[in-house]
Enzyme design. Structure first.
Site, mmCIF file in Angstrom:
data_model
loop_
_atom_site.group_PDB
_atom_site.id
_atom_site.type_symbol
_atom_site.label_atom_id
_atom_site.label_comp_id
_atom_site.label_asym_id
_atom_site.label_seq_id
_atom_site.Cartn_x
_atom_site.Cartn_y
_atom_site.Cartn_z
ATOM 1 N N LYS A 277 0.836 -1.192 0.000
ATOM 2 C CA LYS A 277 0.000 0.000 0.000
ATOM 3 C C LYS A 277 0.876 1.249 0.000
ATOM 4 O O LYS A 277 1.983 1.234 0.547
ATOM 5 C CB LYS A 277 -0.869 0.037 1.260
ATOM 6 C CG LYS A 277 -1.932 -1.022 1.370
ATOM 7 C CD LYS A 277 -2.677 -0.868 2.686
ATOM 8 C CE LYS A 277 -3.720 -1.954 2.863
ATOM 9 N NZ LYS A 277 -4.873 -1.764 1.973
ATOM 10 N N ARG B 211 -10.285 -11.476 2.288
ATOM 11 C CA ARG B 211 -11.226 -12.494 1.818
ATOM 12 C C ARG B 211 -10.642 -13.895 1.915
ATOM 13 O O ARG B 211 -11.385 -14.873 2.013
ATOM 14 C CB ARG B 211 -11.658 -12.163 0.381
ATOM 15 C CG ARG B 211 -10.556 -12.200 -0.660
ATOM 16 C CD ARG B 211 -10.905 -11.410 -1.904
ATOM 17 N NE ARG B 211 -10.907 -9.976 -1.649
ATOM 18 C CZ ARG B 211 -11.233 -9.055 -2.550
ATOM 19 N NH1 ARG B 211 -11.584 -9.416 -3.772
ATOM 20 N NH2 ARG B 211 -11.213 -7.777 -2.241
#
Length: 484
Positions: A263, A338
């Site tokens: 990120k 996820r």
């Protein structure tokens, strides 16, 4: 929580008191003006005539505050309750300035005491933090809130206190940084909460996670020097009314660098301690249910790790085998949440659940779609069950926006070399994440809550404050209580 909530049949004549007065009031009832001199009564009457919503009187020996309730003719009961929560937030700034330690809430509407108290208490929350130069003085903070209302019972007040403690626990967990809350420490905090209120906790360590072949959790953990955990919380009171448990699943990424798909920072990575907010929500709900002895069998599952780019970190292009046996092509290591959730959702099947709800700060797409004002929801439950969840969202003002899971979205996660991939297309990012999770929920009804928008706020927002909000704890508690 340090703020005590209590119930009383009456209030002392000389006490710091807030009166909730009905909309349209032009002259104060005797109960709210018995000790006021004529000049003070005239002042309040004049303020009411100007449609002022919050009026303050300093009686020198004590303070009176007047909160005008919303008009029932101009709003819904849900929005009226939310307006009173916000009035509680506004009132708290006066209480703090006036150094009020104990406040009586006298409700002349018989409908607003709990909502106003909720807004005050949620605003009063403070994360203790780690400062050594303490500038605030706890001795001057609000310590006790006593509700006086014919329509509110002592049991209702104590139930509200239990729910708020669950919210504050979730906020505390989200606000803690990685070096104070790694995966092991997170599991230990969940277990400590269970010890306090009476739910059982089992913590699976790396060896047991490997034995279960939880490929998603293990893959995300590969770049970390610290081991993962998989925490199972079970609240099963003797008088539980449900034969099949409700299972709550929470994403527990205690810090997310994005892995090798790193990120940017600032403004993306620096707040990523929040990425375990789903796990915090599950913990807060279990805590509140057990604290209030709600007769439901509920299980919480929280897979936890940090996501780092070190060592043998999993890489874009890797193919991993999940707990369910499905294979996943990893196209982006920053779509890691996820993967953890998928293992936990597949694991949930062993409980033959009545319903599974999962909570995760899963996608920026959800936050961009509806902001901090709501929670994205999608799932395989009936329309009736989804409506029940939405109604709970309106009652608590933790509102849900349902996104579709149409069959066509399955194309977004097709892989050339595995069963599915972990990233969708540029569009419908929140839905493709939900579609990914759906593949692991066979055999039971399920709803996914993407709480990325409201879970952590960078600036204060009324009674939700700044930082961790504990979002979805009140919503989920409210929904589950209707199942008793």
């Amino acid at each position: 929580m340090s703020l005590e909530l209590a119930h009383a049949a009456d209030f002392p004549s000389i006490a710091d008191t807030v009166f909730i007065v009905p909309a349209g009031t032009t002259e104060l009832p005797i109960l709210a003006a018995a000790d006021l001199p004529e000049a003070a009564r005239n002042y309040v009457t004049a303020q009411l005539a100007t449609d002022t919503k919050l009026i303050h009187l300093n009686q020198y020996s004590h303070h009176h505050y007047y909160v005008v309730a919303p008009s029932a003719e101009k709003t819904t009961p849900y929005l009226a309750a939310e307006a009173l929560r916000k009035s509680g937030h506004q009132l708290y700034s006066h209480l703090k300035a006036d150094k009020i330690r104990e406040l009586y809430v006298c409700d002349l509407t018989d409908t607003g005491a709990l909502a106003l108290a909720e807004g005050i208490a949620l605003t009063a929350y403070q994360f203790e933090g780690y400062k050594t130069d303490k500038k605030s003085n706890p001795a001057t903070d609000l310590q006790k809130l006593t509700l006086v209302s014919a329509s509110v019972t002592a049991a209702q007040v104590q139930e509200l206190a239990g729910v708020l403690q669950g919210v504050f626990l979730a906020r505390d967990l989200v606000n803690a940084p990685l070096n104070k809350l790694n995966a092991t420490q997170f599991a230990e905090r969940m277990a400590a909460a269970g010890e306090e209120v009476g739910y059982h906790t089992e913590i699976l360590d790396l060896v047991r996670i490997e034995a279960l072949r939880m490929g998603g959790l293990l893959a995300v953990n590969q770049g970390s020097p610290e081991p993962p955990t998989f925490t199972i919380m079970e609240y099963k009171p003797a008088g539980a009314t449900n034969t099949k448990p409700y299972v709550l699943v929470g994403k527990g990424v205690v810090f997310d660098t994005g892995g090798l798909s790193l990120k940017p920072t600032p403004n993306s990575m620096d707040m990523m301690k929040l990425d375990m907010a789903g796990g915090a929500t599950v913990t807060g709900v279990l805590y509140a249910l057990a604290k209030n002895q709600i007769p439901l069998h509920v299980i919480g599952l929280v897979p936890a790790t940090d996501n780092r780019p070190g060592g043998l970190a999993f890489a874009p292009g890797d193919v991993i085998t999940m707990y369910s046996g499905l294979t996943v092509e990893v196209l982006n290591t920053d779509a890691e949440g996820r993967l953890l959730l998928a293992d936990a959702l597949a694991f949930a099947k062993k409980y033959n659940p009545e319903l599974v709800l999962d909570f995760a700060t899963l996608t920026g797409a959800a936050a961009r779609a509806i902001g901090k004002e709501g929670i994205v929801a999608m799932g395989t439950v009936s329309e009736e069950q989804m409506l029940e969840l939405k109604q709970a969202g309106h009652r608590t003002h933790e509102r849900l926006v349902e996104f579709p899971l149409w069959d066509e979205y399955a194309d977004h996660i097709k892989s050339d070399i595995a069963d599915i991939n972990n990233v969708g297309k540029g569009e419908a990012g929140a839905i493709s994440a939900g579609k990914f999770l759906e593949r692991f929920t066979e055999g039971y009804p399920w709803v996914h809550f993407d709480i990325a928008g409201p879970a952590y706020l960078m600036a204060p927002d009324s009674y939700r404050g700044k930082g961790g909000t504990g979002t979805a704890v009140r919503l989920t508690y409210d929904f589950l209580k209707t199942k008793v």
